[in-house]
Design a protein around this motif. Structure first.
Motif, short mmCIF file in Angstrom:
data_model
loop_
_atom_site.label_atom_id
_atom_site.label_comp_id
_atom_site.label_asym_id
_atom_site.label_seq_id
_atom_site.Cartn_x
_atom_site.Cartn_y
_atom_site.Cartn_z
N ILE A 95 0.87 -1.17 0.00
CA ILE A 95 0.00 0.00 0.00
C ILE A 95 0.91 1.22 0.00
O ILE A 95 1.78 1.36 0.87
CB ILE A 95 -0.94 -0.01 1.22
CG1 ILE A 95 -1.81 -1.28 1.17
CG2 ILE A 95 -1.80 1.25 1.25
CD1 ILE A 95 -2.74 -1.44 2.37
N LEU A 96 0.72 2.10 -1.00
CA LEU A 96 1.61 3.25 -1.20
C LEU A 96 0.83 4.55 -1.21
O LEU A 96 -0.35 4.57 -1.58
CB LEU A 96 2.38 3.10 -2.51
CG LEU A 96 3.19 1.81 -2.68
CD1 LEU A 96 2.44 0.83 -3.57
CD2 LEU A 96 4.56 2.09 -3.24
N ASP A 97 1.50 5.63 -0.79
CA ASP A 97 0.85 6.94 -0.85
C ASP A 97 1.05 7.56 -2.23
O ASP A 97 1.64 6.94 -3.13
CB ASP A 97 1.36 7.85 0.28
CG ASP A 97 2.84 8.18 0.18
OD1 ASP A 97 3.43 8.00 -0.91
OD2 ASP A 97 3.42 8.62 1.19
N THR A 98 0.55 8.77 -2.41
CA THR A 98 0.57 9.39 -3.75
C THR A 98 1.99 9.72 -4.23
O THR A 98 2.20 9.90 -5.42
CB THR A 98 -0.28 10.68 -3.76
OG1 THR A 98 0.14 11.53 -2.67
CG2 THR A 98 -1.76 10.35 -3.59
N SER A 99 2.94 9.78 -3.31
CA SER A 99 4.33 10.02 -3.71
C SER A 99 5.09 8.72 -3.97
O SER A 99 6.28 8.76 -4.29
CB SER A 99 5.05 10.84 -2.63
OG SER A 99 5.15 10.10 -1.42
#
Length: 282
Positions: A95-99
């Protein structure tokens, strides 16, 4: 085989420390696993009507970056046949953030069931022979008997079951979360005492083994102790039993944090007075 989709966190996902709770990430990951079944030709309508479920056997989770309401997260799911064989599935999910920074990493081995009966999910794609990579879960060792433990009772709600009448991994994680709260209460670490000691801890991740289905609505025995302390971290162990039968076991990592400085610290002598006799290995 791979899939990705976007999930957004909500205010309802916050825990008592005002961060998105770990169970939210597992729920996002579960959605990714069912999306993958749809890609394999088992659509949501069939999953629902035939009560096709993915039963967790072993798992790993690690949380890297705290999140707050309104965060847009990308859930990446990779499916390969389990290295253990036996027709099981190995899931690796990030799970990754927008960056593009890693927020959480989860792995599970599962078996598919249809109305409680083992059901074959054949992973046949152009990359089905792709190696599973490093397996981050393991078989946890049983308690050695060297220390004291706290035994608590927990009645699991009937309403926590899913569409197939089963408790999914997020619902079972809740048992361990309750076990940690019951442990600190029983050893006398009240909120007031935690403030006085200027010490709390953050849940950083777990390894877990699920051996048998948890019976609906029953009172479970939750046995909790601390496996070891390693500088600024300590490791909870918990067993969940029903009528003497071991159903679930987990080891989770806790980061020791100063409340006033909001940064990691070693366990103080005063803190050790509360937890020392529950530590299994020095």
């Amino acid at each position: 085989m791979r899939d990705e989709y976007t999930a957004i966190t909500r205010f309802a996902d916050l825990d008592t420390q005002r961060h998105v709770t770990s169970r939210t990430y597992e729920s996002f990951a579960l959605e990714g696993r069912y999306r993958m079944l749809a890609k394999l030709g088992i659509p949501f309508e069939q999953i629902k009507n035939e009560q096709i479920s993915l039963v967790t056997i072993n798992g790993y989770c690690k949380f890297h970056r705290q999140q707050f309401p309104g965060a847009e997260l990308k859930v990446e799911t990779t499916l390969t046949p389990s290295p253990e064989g036996r027709g099981e599935q190995h899931w690796d999910q990030k799970i990754l953030d927008t960056s593009g920074e890693l927020v959480a990493h989860l792995q599970q081995s599962t078996r598919a069931e249809k109305s409680g009966v083992p059901f074959s999910v054949e992973v046949v794609t152009k990359d089905s022979s792709e190696p599973a990579g490093q397996i981050l879960y393991e078989n946890l060792k049983p308690w050695s008997g060297r220390n004291q433990r706290v035994i608590s009772q927990y009645q699991i709600p009937y309403a926590d079951r899913d569409f197939a009448g089963k408790y999914n991994a997020a619902a079972l994680w809740k048992i361990f979360e309750e076990g940690r709260w019951m442990f600190v209460e029983k050893i006398g670490l009240t909120y007031e005492r935690i403030v006085e000691l200027d010490t709390t801890s953050f849940y950083m991740g777990s390894i877990y083994n699920f051996f048998a289905e948890v019976p609906a609505g029953r009172t479970l025995e939750v046995v909790t102790w601390i496996e070891r302390i390693d500088k600024i971290r300590y490791y909870f162990r918990q067993d969940v039993l029903h009528n003497g039968k071991l159903l679930l076991t987990m080891r989770d990592e806790q980061l020791i944090v100063s409340l006033s400085k909001a940064r990691p610290q070693r366990a103080s002598a005063e803190f050790m007075k509360y937890i020392g006799k529950y530590v299994e290995f020095d």
